[in-house]
Design a protein around this motif. Structure first.
Motif, mmCIF file in Angstrom:
data_model
loop_
_atom_site.group_PDB
_atom_site.id
_atom_site.type_symbol
_atom_site.label_atom_id
_atom_site.label_comp_id
_atom_site.label_asym_id
_atom_site.label_seq_id
_atom_site.Cartn_x
_atom_site.Cartn_y
_atom_site.Cartn_z
ATOM 1 N N GLY A 1 0.789 -1.224 0.000
ATOM 2 C CA GLY A 1 0.000 0.000 0.000
ATOM 3 C C GLY A 1 0.820 1.273 0.000
ATOM 4 O O GLY A 1 0.269 2.363 0.020
ATOM 5 N N ARG A 2 2.142 1.161 -0.019
ATOM 6 C CA ARG A 2 2.968 2.351 -0.006
ATOM 7 C C ARG A 2 3.160 2.875 -1.423
ATOM 8 O O ARG A 2 3.224 2.128 -2.386
ATOM 9 N N THR B 1 1.742 5.758 4.015
ATOM 10 C CA THR B 1 1.124 4.907 2.999
ATOM 11 C C THR B 1 0.394 5.759 1.971
ATOM 12 O O THR B 1 0.269 6.983 2.109
ATOM 13 N N ALA B 2 -0.129 5.098 0.951
ATOM 14 C CA ALA B 2 -0.875 5.811 -0.089
ATOM 15 C C ALA B 2 -2.108 6.489 0.483
ATOM 16 O O ALA B 2 -2.529 7.543 -0.006
ATOM 17 N N ALA B 3 -2.709 5.920 1.529
ATOM 18 C CA ALA B 3 -3.882 6.537 2.154
ATOM 19 C C ALA B 3 -3.501 7.707 3.046
ATOM 20 O O ALA B 3 -4.370 8.500 3.433
ATOM 21 N N GLU B 4 -2.209 7.809 3.392
ATOM 22 C CA GLU B 4 -1.767 8.839 4.335
ATOM 23 C C GLU B 4 -1.072 10.014 3.662
ATOM 24 O O GLU B 4 -0.712 10.985 4.338
ATOM 25 N N HIS C 1 -0.274 12.150 -0.472
ATOM 26 C CA HIS C 1 -0.596 12.255 -1.893
ATOM 27 C C HIS C 1 0.433 13.171 -2.540
ATOM 28 O O HIS C 1 0.736 14.243 -1.992
ATOM 29 N N THR D 1 1.109 15.400 2.795
ATOM 30 C CA THR D 1 0.856 15.557 4.230
ATOM 31 C C THR D 1 2.023 16.338 4.820
ATOM 32 O O THR D 1 3.170 15.894 4.765
ATOM 33 N N ARG E 1 -6.720 14.399 6.613
ATOM 34 C CA ARG E 1 -6.794 13.255 5.706
ATOM 35 C C ARG E 1 -7.271 12.009 6.435
ATOM 36 O O ARG E 1 -7.789 11.069 5.839
ATOM 37 N N GLY E 2 -7.087 11.949 7.733
ATOM 38 C CA GLY E 2 -7.437 10.788 8.549
ATOM 39 C C GLY E 2 -6.438 10.655 9.671
ATOM 40 O O GLY E 2 -5.798 11.631 10.081
ATOM 41 N N PRO F 1 -6.467 3.472 8.530
ATOM 42 C CA PRO F 1 -7.012 3.832 7.217
ATOM 43 C C PRO F 1 -8.531 3.874 7.166
ATOM 44 O O PRO F 1 -9.087 4.540 6.287
ATOM 45 N N ASP F 2 -9.191 3.192 8.077
ATOM 46 C CA ASP F 2 -10.657 3.152 8.032
ATOM 47 C C ASP F 2 -11.264 3.730 9.303
ATOM 48 O O ASP F 2 -12.262 3.217 9.819
#
Length: 403
Positions: free
Chosen positions: A6-7, A68-71, A73, A78, A265-266, A271-272
């Motif tokens: 996921g990175r 990670t990609a969710a953390e 962009h 970030t 972003r979270g 991630p969820d």
């Protein structure tokens, strides 16, 4: 395509940023500038003077694994990960893109009257403090900071304030209620310089109405703020959302939800996280609309159920803080065999040698809010235990009162 872990390719690291206290915090400006531009790693601000807490946060959040990609962009990196324990005590890392920090800072300037000169008076590893520096960077001005090496002192505030006020243009600062109360109590140069600021943002904890009125009567231009790390700081000023913020209340009196480009972003390693969904952040605070203003009633998990009746602590605290002889108040529920939870109030008297009468305080709450809200017990303390930027530490206070 992303790797199986996921990175992102060339994933960015999260690097601890030790922040010195007081005026030493200005040393982080170059690193903060690079982070806002997306150069180098994301930054995790930690208090340089608290080695144990810094190690705990670094181990939990900057543990050697890249974002990670969710953390992150590549088009909107970030910039900061702000550590917050919230009401649970477990560290969470709030992922703040550079765009969110900018959106918050620019909206603040629009609300206050344009970019200006900023005085830093709060710890910079918290969002309220570091946003002061972000606003100054975006305004193109040089911030000054209060020397807090010996704690927050009105004379130190006055000395730093004079440096800011010497520059042409609007002048701003941000305080927590405890700092404002100290400046009002001391009077003199500290209060005199505070009056000269075009806006004094007040947040970090609920502001007692009596303190707000006292500041306004003293000629201080106070703007109350509501927000948190997840919203890049305050996003509701004097009960009204900033022009980039959307506010929703779930029901007539219910949970507060926030949305807008200032949103985080979270959470790091989550991630969820259920608090972030469909572009909204569910705050965990309860609120209601009073005409066109948002009234915050406190944390949902601070709600007291006493004898089957829901009691929100914040309205009780406001009533108590308005009474003569009361400097501060914090209300919480403690286990009780008869009531399930008993409403208990910790009160800091203005004069420790002459605290107000318990029966009179209890009667006033009963008259204003009903019998269920009247504290079963009132404990007089020299000061309230605090956490973060001026918030009452309810867990520490509950342990103290139960013991």
């Amino acid at each position: 395509m992303l790797p199986d872990n996921g990175r992102m390719p060339n994933a960015r690291d999260l690097q601890p940023l030790p922040v010195p206290p007081g005026s030493g915090a200005l040393a982080v400006l170059p690193a903060l500038t690079r982070a806002l531009h997306g150069d180098g790693p994301a930054l995790l601000p930690v208090a340089a003077g608290d080695a144990a807490e810094s190690r705990r946060l670094v181990a939990a959040l900057a543990d050697g694994t890249p974002l990670t990609a969710a953390e992150d962009h590549p088009d909107d990196p970030t910039a900061l990960v702000i550590a917050t324990s919230g009401s649970t005590g477990a560290p969470k890392g709030v992922l703040l893109p550079a765009s969110a920090l900018r959106a918050s800072a620019e909206a603040t300037h629009r609300r206050l009257g344009g970019p200006g000169h900023w005085l830093l008076a709060m710890p910079t590893h918290h969002i309220a403090g570091i946003q002061v520096l972000v606003r100054a960077l975006l305004a193109g001005t040089s911030p000054h900071a209060v020397d807090t090496s010996a704690g927050f002192r009105p004379d130190g505030f006055a000395a730093a304030a004079r440096q800011v006020l010497a520059a042409d243009g609007p002048h701003y600062t941000a305080l927590v209620p405890t700092q404002l109360a100290r400046l009002l109590d001391a009077g003199g140069d500290g209060l005199a310089t505070l009056r000269e600021f075009d806006a004094v943002l007040l947040g970090g904890a609920a502001t007692p109405p009596a303190l707000l009125r006292r500041a306004q009567d003293s000629g201080v231009r106070v703007t109350t703020t509501y927000g948190m790390s997840e919203t890049s700081g305050g996003c509701v000023y004097d009960g009204r959302p900033l022009d980039v913020a959307k506010v929703d209340v779930d029901g007539e009196t219910g949970p507060i939800l926030l949305a807008g480009p200032m949103l985080a972003r979270g959470y790091r390693h989550q991630p969820d996280a259920p608090a972030f969904a469909a572009g909204w952040f569910r705050t965990g605070d309860l609120g209601r609309w009073q005409d066109d203003r948002l009234e915050v009633l406190g944390r949902a998990d601070d709600m007291i159920i006493s004898g089957g009746v829901n009691v929100a602590p914040l309205p009780v605290e406001r009533v108590l803080a308005e009474q003569p002889g009361v400097r501060e108040a914090c209300v919480l529920g403690v286990p009780d065999q008869e009531w399930g939870e008993a409403v208990v109030a910790a009160v800091v008297p203005a004069d420790p040698a002459a605290p107000p009468a318990e029966d009179a305080l209890r009667a006033t709450v009963r008259e204003r809010l009903g019998s269920a809200a009247a504290p079963k017990r009132i404990a007089f303390l020299p000061e309230l235990p605090l956490r973060g930027p001026g918030k009452p530490d309810r867990r520490a206070l509950a342990a103290l009162l139960v013991s």
